[in-house]
Design an enzyme around this catalytic site. Structure first.
Site, PDB file in Angstrom:
ATOM      1  N   ARG A   1      -3.181  -2.513   1.838  1.00 57.00           N
ATOM      2  CA  ARG A   1      -2.111  -2.349   0.791  1.00 57.00           C
ATOM      3  C   ARG A   1      -1.778  -3.438  -0.271  1.00 57.00           C
ATOM      4  NH1 ARG A   1       2.980   1.271   3.304  1.00 57.00           N
ATOM      5  NH2 ARG A   1       1.660   2.622   4.275  1.00 57.00           N
TER       6      ARG A   1
ATOM      7  N   GLY B   1      11.328  -3.214  -1.863  1.00 59.10           N
ATOM      8  CA  GLY B   1      12.255  -2.897  -0.824  1.00 59.10           C
ATOM      9  C   GLY B   1      12.326  -3.919   0.343  1.00 59.10           C
TER      10      GLY B   1
ATOM     11  N   MET C   1      12.674   6.028  -2.364  1.00 58.51           N
ATOM     12  CA  MET C   1      13.974   6.304  -1.857  1.00 58.51           C
ATOM     13  C   MET C   1      15.139   5.210  -2.619  1.00 58.51           C
ATOM     14  SD  MET C   1      13.580   5.965   2.353  1.00 58.51           S
ATOM     15  CE  MET C   1      15.219   6.446   2.556  1.00 58.51           C
TER      16      MET C   1
ATOM     17  N   SER D   1       6.377   1.449  -2.836  1.00 61.58           N
ATOM     18  CA  SER D   1       5.472   2.476  -2.376  1.00 61.58           C
ATOM     19  C   SER D   1       6.175   3.778  -2.479  1.00 61.58           C
ATOM     20  CB  SER D   1       4.983   2.230  -1.096  1.00 61.58           C
ATOM     21  OG  SER D   1       5.953   1.980  -0.096  1.00 61.58           O
TER      22      SER D   1
ATOM     23  N   ARG E   1      20.953 -12.572   5.491  1.00 62.76           N
ATOM     24  CA  ARG E   1      20.635 -11.293   6.212  1.00 62.76           C
ATOM     25  C   ARG E   1      18.993 -11.053   6.230  1.00 62.76           C
ATOM     26  NH1 ARG E   1      24.978  -7.232   6.960  1.00 62.76           N
ATOM     27  NH2 ARG E   1      26.942  -8.358   6.466  1.00 62.76           N
TER      28      ARG E   1
ATOM     29  N   ARG F   1       7.521  -8.519   1.425  1.00 64.69           N
ATOM     30  CA  ARG F   1       6.526  -8.123   0.275  1.00 64.69           C
ATOM     31  C   ARG F   1       7.098  -8.982  -1.044  1.00 64.69           C
ATOM     32  NH1 ARG F   1       6.351  -2.103  -1.101  1.00 64.69           N
ATOM     33  NH2 ARG F   1       5.002  -2.369   0.977  1.00 64.69           N
TER      34      ARG F   1
ATOM     35  N   ASP G   1       0.921   6.906   0.480  1.00 64.74           N
ATOM     36  CA  ASP G   1       0.746   8.050   1.309  1.00 64.74           C
ATOM     37  C   ASP G   1       0.682   9.310   0.711  1.00 64.74           C
ATOM     38  OD1 ASP G   1       3.589   9.066   1.860  1.00 64.74           O
ATOM     39  OD2 ASP G   1       3.517   7.262   2.136  1.00 64.74           O
TER      40      ASP G   1
ATOM     41  N   ARG H   1      11.786  -2.026 -10.170  1.00 66.47           N
ATOM     42  CA  ARG H   1      11.529  -1.911  -8.782  1.00 66.47           C
ATOM     43  C   ARG H   1       9.964  -1.572  -8.527  1.00 66.47           C
ATOM     44  NH1 ARG H   1      10.947   0.276  -3.915  1.00 66.47           N
ATOM     45  NH2 ARG H   1      10.270   2.266  -3.313  1.00 66.47           N
TER      46      ARG H   1
END
Length: 234
Positions: A217, A20, A180, A90, A43, A24, A204, A87
């Site tokens: 992370r 996402g 998500m 996290s 963008r 990353r 988390d 994908r």
């Protein structure tokens, strides 16, 4: 090039990893790919293409949420002929036996709503991962001796959730984690006959309320990237 991806067609590989966070994507490309070059900055949603063990790979940021991922996945499939989309991201753990830094391989992705809802109308379509990718990812995780869970996840269309009752039902029904994006990725892959998988790191936890500090992370997410790459070319 497309509206949201400014790369010539030949600069996008058939295999695409989709974090996402665009930064990353940058970190993963610089860490795991050889001869990585930036192929998209439109963008600020960075994309990079390089090689991994001699295989061409693109790592393209997808943004947060299913509407954003849908834009990039649609363009990657329709305009760049991407065949494998994984994908990497996290998620929040939703079961007591799922620990921090564990890997979740999303076999299915439940959701309330996706951008594809208008197509399915009254049908509750059940999007799922490509079994070949799922099986190869599990084998790669076992070889790395990484704690790994395979099962259903929940793709939420909100980050700041105000439905504790829904979370309770997800936990009750064995959902491993919440994120998500995966459900819409699986929808698009099914629609266009492509391979898709979500490889997720627990950062988390909804039950224990633990959360990984930012500095920890990258080390944990490295396992996720290596598992995804191994699965793509198994």
């Amino acid at each position: 090039m497309t509206i949201h991806i400014g790369a010539p067609k030949e600069d996008i590989a058939p295999t695409v990893l989709m974090p996402g966070d665009p930064y990353r994507a940058k970190w993963a490309a610089e860490t795991f790919l050889q001869n990585a070059k930036c192929v998209n900055e439109v963008r600020g949603m960075l994309g990079f293409t390089g090689t991994w063990n001699g295989h061409d790979v693109t790592i393209q940021g997808s943004g947060m949420g299913m509407p954003s991922l849908s834009i990039y996945a649609n363009e990657l499939i329709a305009d760049y002929d991407a065949q494998t989309l994984i994908r990497i991201g996290s998620c929040g753990g939703m079961q007591k036996h799922v620990g921090m830094r564990d890997i979740i391989l999303a076999m299915t992705a439940s959701t309330i709503s996706t951008p594809s809802r208008g197509i399915f109308k009254d049908l509750n379509f059940a999007p799922c991962a490509d079994y070949g990718l799922l099986s190869a990812a599990y084998a790669a995780a076992q070889q790395k001796n990484v704690a790994t869970h395979v099962g259903g996840i929940y793709s939420s269309d909100v980050f700041y959730d105000e439905r504790p009752d829904l979370n309770d039902q997800m936990i009750r029904h064995g959902i491993l984690g919440v994120e998500m994006e995966a459900a819409e990725l699986y929808n698009l892959a099914a629609r266009h006959g492509r391979r898709a998988l979500a490889v997720l790191t627990v950062s988390d936890h909804l039950i224990t309320h633990e959360a990984l500090p930012s500095k920890d992370r990258e080390r944990s997410f490295g396992d996720m990237v290596e598992i995804a790459l191994s699965a793509a070319f198994a």
